[in-house]
Write an enzyme that holds these catalytic residues in place. Sequence first.
Site, PDB file in Angstrom:
ATOM      1  N   SER A  41     -54.088 -25.325   0.483  1.00  0.00           N
ATOM      2  CA  SER A  41     -54.964 -25.205  -0.676  1.00  0.00           C
ATOM      3  C   SER A  41     -54.241 -24.409  -1.757  1.00  0.00           C
ATOM      4  O   SER A  41     -53.658 -23.365  -1.484  1.00  0.00           O
ATOM      5  CB  SER A  41     -56.288 -24.537  -0.284  1.00  0.00           C
ATOM      6  OG  SER A  41     -56.066 -23.282   0.331  1.00  0.00           O
ATOM      7  N   LEU A  42     -54.305 -24.916  -2.990  1.00  0.00           N
ATOM      8  CA  LEU A  42     -53.533 -24.347  -4.091  1.00  0.00           C
ATOM      9  C   LEU A  42     -54.408 -23.904  -5.252  1.00  0.00           C
ATOM     10  O   LEU A  42     -53.985 -23.922  -6.406  1.00  0.00           O
ATOM     11  CB  LEU A  42     -52.499 -25.378  -4.568  1.00  0.00           C
ATOM     12  CG  LEU A  42     -51.523 -25.892  -3.505  1.00  0.00           C
ATOM     13  CD1 LEU A  42     -50.658 -27.012  -4.069  1.00  0.00           C
ATOM     14  CD2 LEU A  42     -50.655 -24.763  -2.963  1.00  0.00           C
ATOM     15  N   GLY A  43     -55.645 -23.520  -4.968  1.00  0.00           N
ATOM     16  CA  GLY A  43     -56.529 -23.021  -6.014  1.00  0.00           C
ATOM     17  C   GLY A  43     -56.770 -24.072  -7.086  1.00  0.00           C
ATOM     18  O   GLY A  43     -57.121 -25.210  -6.784  1.00  0.00           O
ATOM     19  N   GLY A  68     -61.945 -22.293   0.124  1.00  0.00           N
ATOM     20  CA  GLY A  68     -60.966 -22.836   1.066  1.00  0.00           C
ATOM     21  C   GLY A  68     -61.581 -23.207   2.399  1.00  0.00           C
ATOM     22  O   GLY A  68     -61.144 -24.152   3.064  1.00  0.00           O
ATOM     23  N   ASP A  69     -62.615 -22.466   2.795  1.00  0.00           N
ATOM     24  CA  ASP A  69     -63.308 -22.774   4.054  1.00  0.00           C
ATOM     25  C   ASP A  69     -64.090 -24.081   3.917  1.00  0.00           C
ATOM     26  O   ASP A  69     -64.110 -24.901   4.842  1.00  0.00           O
ATOM     27  CB  ASP A  69     -64.252 -21.636   4.418  1.00  0.00           C
ATOM     28  CG  ASP A  69     -63.559 -20.290   4.413  1.00  0.00           C
ATOM     29  OD1 ASP A  69     -62.364 -20.237   4.746  1.00  0.00           O
ATOM     30  OD2 ASP A  69     -64.206 -19.289   4.056  1.00  0.00           O
TER      31      ASP A  69
END
Length: 313
Positions: free
Chosen positions: A221-223, A252-253
């Site tokens: 995950s890259l925001g 992210g979860d």
Amino acid sequence: MIVTVTPNPSLDHTVEVDSLRRGEVLRAGPSRLDPGGKGVNVARALAAHGRKTAAVLFAGGADGRRLTELLDEQGVAVRQVPIDGDTRTNITLAEPDGVVTKLNLPGPRCSDADAEALLQAALGACEDGTVWLAGCGSLPPGAPRDTYARLVRRGHEAGLRVAVDSSGAALDRSLTAGPDLVKPNREELAACAGMPVHTLGDAVVAARVLRSRGAQTVLASLGPDGAVLVDDGAALHGEAPVPVARSTVGAGDALLAGFLAAGGAGRDALARALAWGAAAAALPGSRMPAPADVARIGVTIHPSVDADRELKE
């Protein structure tokens, strides 16, 4: 069924403030209390979409009982393992522009015997039809660093696919057991691969380093830049813009939950992951998105990875 394991769960107290100014008395806006911890959030997101799930976690003291009550209210089945001390409370200060400041407490101390009891409870919670076992979050003080590696090995022995979403030594050690999936964020990916991640190309290279060390699939995950998926096939990059970000806590979860709910492999799973993650970022506190929240999110899966694209800071 998807079983999550959270060694260091929490009560997440989120308070909205107009502006965070050190050394001043601040007038707080709305606040909310949510059950927290990465695996807990994954289970909450799954339950919100009607997916069968169970959350295995340590619970201690009055705060542990409150955590279990909140999860029960949200329809999440809980397998709690008693531990001495109180379940931790995390404090989140959320500003209107989406900037979030978190204060995470360490949690109760965990012995080797406690860790073994958690692993046994995790396998005991897996019923016929369980397809994924997900170990998520930090390890509490004193927990063996190979806790997730042991979870992966025992899950594989039981015929399950196992995902790990952690950081530091816990993530690093898990790779030796060959997890089917790991989901680091940008900082965790860079630290585990031992290299800076400034571009999408860097993210793909770092993900392949983790694969060379044992991970079968890497979902990074890259925001605001979305996520990359690296497995045996070609690397994929996708993104889902968030119109107004309220809080990134738990996004992210939710992303991991969406990926697992869609089967845990391929383009369609990446698209669902991005939609769930973006929907979570648009919600206050650590709320997990429901189907109506996800329906408002647009997702783009790019035909190729733009290796030179610089990641936003």
